[in-house]
Write an enzyme that holds these catalytic residues in place. Structure first.
Site, mmCIF file in Angstrom:
data_model
loop_
_atom_site.group_PDB
_atom_site.id
_atom_site.type_symbol
_atom_site.label_atom_id
_atom_site.label_comp_id
_atom_site.label_asym_id
_atom_site.label_seq_id
_atom_site.Cartn_x
_atom_site.Cartn_y
_atom_site.Cartn_z
ATOM 1 N N PRO A 10 0.796 -1.232 0.000
ATOM 2 C CA PRO A 10 0.000 0.000 0.000
ATOM 3 C C PRO A 10 0.829 1.283 0.000
ATOM 4 O O PRO A 10 1.867 1.363 0.656
ATOM 5 C CB PRO A 10 -0.831 -0.118 1.285
ATOM 6 N N ASN A 11 0.323 2.237 -0.744
ATOM 7 C CA ASN A 11 0.868 3.603 -0.845
ATOM 8 C C ASN A 11 2.151 3.700 -1.664
ATOM 9 O O ASN A 11 2.615 4.795 -1.973
ATOM 10 C CB ASN A 11 1.088 4.226 0.547
ATOM 11 N N ARG A 18 4.990 10.930 -2.673
ATOM 12 C CA ARG A 18 4.662 10.781 -1.260
ATOM 13 C C ARG A 18 5.909 10.998 -0.399
ATOM 14 O O ARG A 18 6.936 10.340 -0.613
ATOM 15 C CB ARG A 18 4.152 9.349 -1.095
ATOM 16 N N TYR A 23 11.132 8.993 1.189
ATOM 17 C CA TYR A 23 11.161 7.925 0.178
ATOM 18 C C TYR A 23 11.826 8.332 -1.140
ATOM 19 O O TYR A 23 11.915 7.515 -2.051
ATOM 20 C CB TYR A 23 9.733 7.434 -0.088
ATOM 21 N N ASN A 74 8.192 -5.263 -0.709
ATOM 22 C CA ASN A 74 8.027 -4.138 0.198
ATOM 23 C C ASN A 74 6.544 -4.111 0.550
ATOM 24 O O ASN A 74 5.718 -3.667 -0.257
ATOM 25 C CB ASN A 74 8.459 -2.819 -0.448
ATOM 26 N N ALA A 77 3.140 -0.576 5.045
ATOM 27 C CA ALA A 77 2.706 -0.625 6.441
ATOM 28 C C ALA A 77 2.200 -2.013 6.853
ATOM 29 O O ALA A 77 2.210 -2.348 8.041
ATOM 30 C CB ALA A 77 1.631 0.425 6.685
ATOM 31 N N HIS A 80 4.110 -4.305 9.291
ATOM 32 C CA HIS A 80 4.123 -4.177 10.743
ATOM 33 C C HIS A 80 2.969 -4.891 11.438
ATOM 34 O O HIS A 80 2.993 -5.036 12.659
ATOM 35 C CB HIS A 80 4.137 -2.684 11.116
ATOM 36 N N ASP A 87 1.588 -15.239 6.703
ATOM 37 C CA ASP A 87 1.192 -16.631 6.483
ATOM 38 C C ASP A 87 1.252 -16.997 5.006
ATOM 39 O O ASP A 87 1.581 -18.134 4.654
ATOM 40 C CB ASP A 87 -0.221 -16.882 7.023
ATOM 41 N N GLU A 98 12.626 -9.119 2.254
ATOM 42 C CA GLU A 98 11.821 -7.972 2.700
ATOM 43 C C GLU A 98 12.612 -6.694 2.449
ATOM 44 O O GLU A 98 13.786 -6.612 2.809
ATOM 45 C CB GLU A 98 11.519 -8.125 4.197
ATOM 46 N N HIS A 100 12.669 -2.303 2.498
ATOM 47 C CA HIS A 100 12.140 -0.983 2.862
ATOM 48 C C HIS A 100 13.092 0.073 2.337
ATOM 49 O O HIS A 100 14.312 -0.055 2.487
ATOM 50 C CB HIS A 100 11.998 -0.830 4.380
ATOM 51 N N SER A 102 13.115 3.220 3.489
ATOM 52 C CA SER A 102 13.575 3.980 4.661
ATOM 53 C C SER A 102 14.170 3.031 5.695
ATOM 54 O O SER A 102 13.922 1.814 5.667
ATOM 55 C CB SER A 102 12.402 4.744 5.277
ATOM 56 N N ARG A 107 12.848 5.152 12.695
ATOM 57 C CA ARG A 107 11.595 5.912 12.612
ATOM 58 C C ARG A 107 10.680 5.582 13.801
ATOM 59 O O ARG A 107 11.154 5.171 14.850
ATOM 60 C CB ARG A 107 10.932 5.635 11.257
ATOM 61 N N ARG A 111 7.105 1.060 13.532
ATOM 62 C CA ARG A 111 7.785 0.546 12.336
ATOM 63 C C ARG A 111 8.956 -0.374 12.677
ATOM 64 O O ARG A 111 9.577 -0.962 11.807
ATOM 65 C CB ARG A 111 8.297 1.703 11.461
HETATM 66 C C1 DQA Z 1 8.245 1.360 3.941
HETATM 67 C C2 DQA Z 1 8.269 1.582 5.456
HETATM 68 C C3 DQA Z 1 6.896 1.342 6.051
HETATM 69 O O1 DQA Z 1 6.929 1.560 7.453
HETATM 70 C C4 DQA Z 1 5.886 2.281 5.442
HETATM 71 O O2 DQA Z 1 4.609 2.015 5.957
HETATM 72 C C5 DQA Z 1 5.893 2.259 3.963
HETATM 73 C C6 DQA Z 1 7.174 2.193 3.264
HETATM 74 C C7 DQA Z 1 9.594 1.715 3.280
HETATM 75 O O3 DQA Z 1 9.790 1.345 2.121
HETATM 76 O O4 DQA Z 1 10.438 2.357 3.898
HETATM 77 O O5 DQA Z 1 4.857 2.370 3.310
HETATM 78 O O6 DQA Z 1 7.992 -0.018 3.698
#
Ligand code: DQA
Length: 144
Positions: A10-11, A18, A23, A74, A77, A80, A87, A98, A100, A102, A107, A111
């Site tokens: 998401p996002n 954003r 980012y 990635n 959110a 978390h 699963d 995995e 990220h 950031s 942070r 997170r």
């Molecule tokens: C993220 C870190 C997450 O905490 C956050 O919710 C994101 C981006 C990152 O790429 O740093 O959406 O996964």
């Protein structure tokens, strides 16, 4: 040829727009293009998927079981708190890196925890778009 699935949660479709201070200003399309190109250079095929929906992400992970050799994810959110995504990764038994952009540990406290990390081969965080490119190296190393 090994097939890598790059999944964004998401996002992340808004990457580049954003919170650019966190980012960066590279769009997701630009990042995807670099990842695909790097995979090809290393002799791997790469498919890309992004969704803002937990169920769609889980469906894509399930579909990867029969068509992919590794996942770079990635989960945004969902990282978390999504036990369902955790699963799904465990269910398909594909090596997953995995990612990220950031440094999540520098942070907010919420997170600092990843519920998916225990079912992943490893975690790369804090290097902006290079986190994805480093994940490609990690996948390549696991495929040998
Ligand atoms: C993220 C870190 C997450 O905490 C956050 O919710 C994101 C981006 C990152 O790429 O740093 O959406 O996964």
């Amino acid at each position: 040829m090994k097939h890598v699935l790059l999944i964004h949660g998401p996002n992340l479709n808004l990457t580049g727009v954003r919170e650019p201070g966190i980012y960066g200003r590279n769009t997701l399309a630009a990042i995807n293009a670099e990842v695909v190109q790097k995979c090809e250079k290393l002799g791997m095929k790469c498919s890309v998927f992004q969704s803002n929906s937990e169920g769609a992400l889980i469906d894509r992970i399930h579909a990867a079981m029969d068509e992919c050799d590794a996942i770079i994810m990635n989960a945004g959110a969902y990282t978390h708190y999504s036990y369902a995504i955790r699963d799904a990764i465990a269910a398909v038994r594909l090596p997953c890196v995995e990612v990220h952009m950031s440094n999540v540990h520098a942070r907010e406290e919420f997170r600092h925890q990843s519920v998916i990390a225990p079912v992943c081969a490893g975690v790369i965080a804090g290097f902006g778009k290079d986190s994805y490119l480093l994940a490609v190296d990690a996948v390549k190393a696991m495929m040998v």
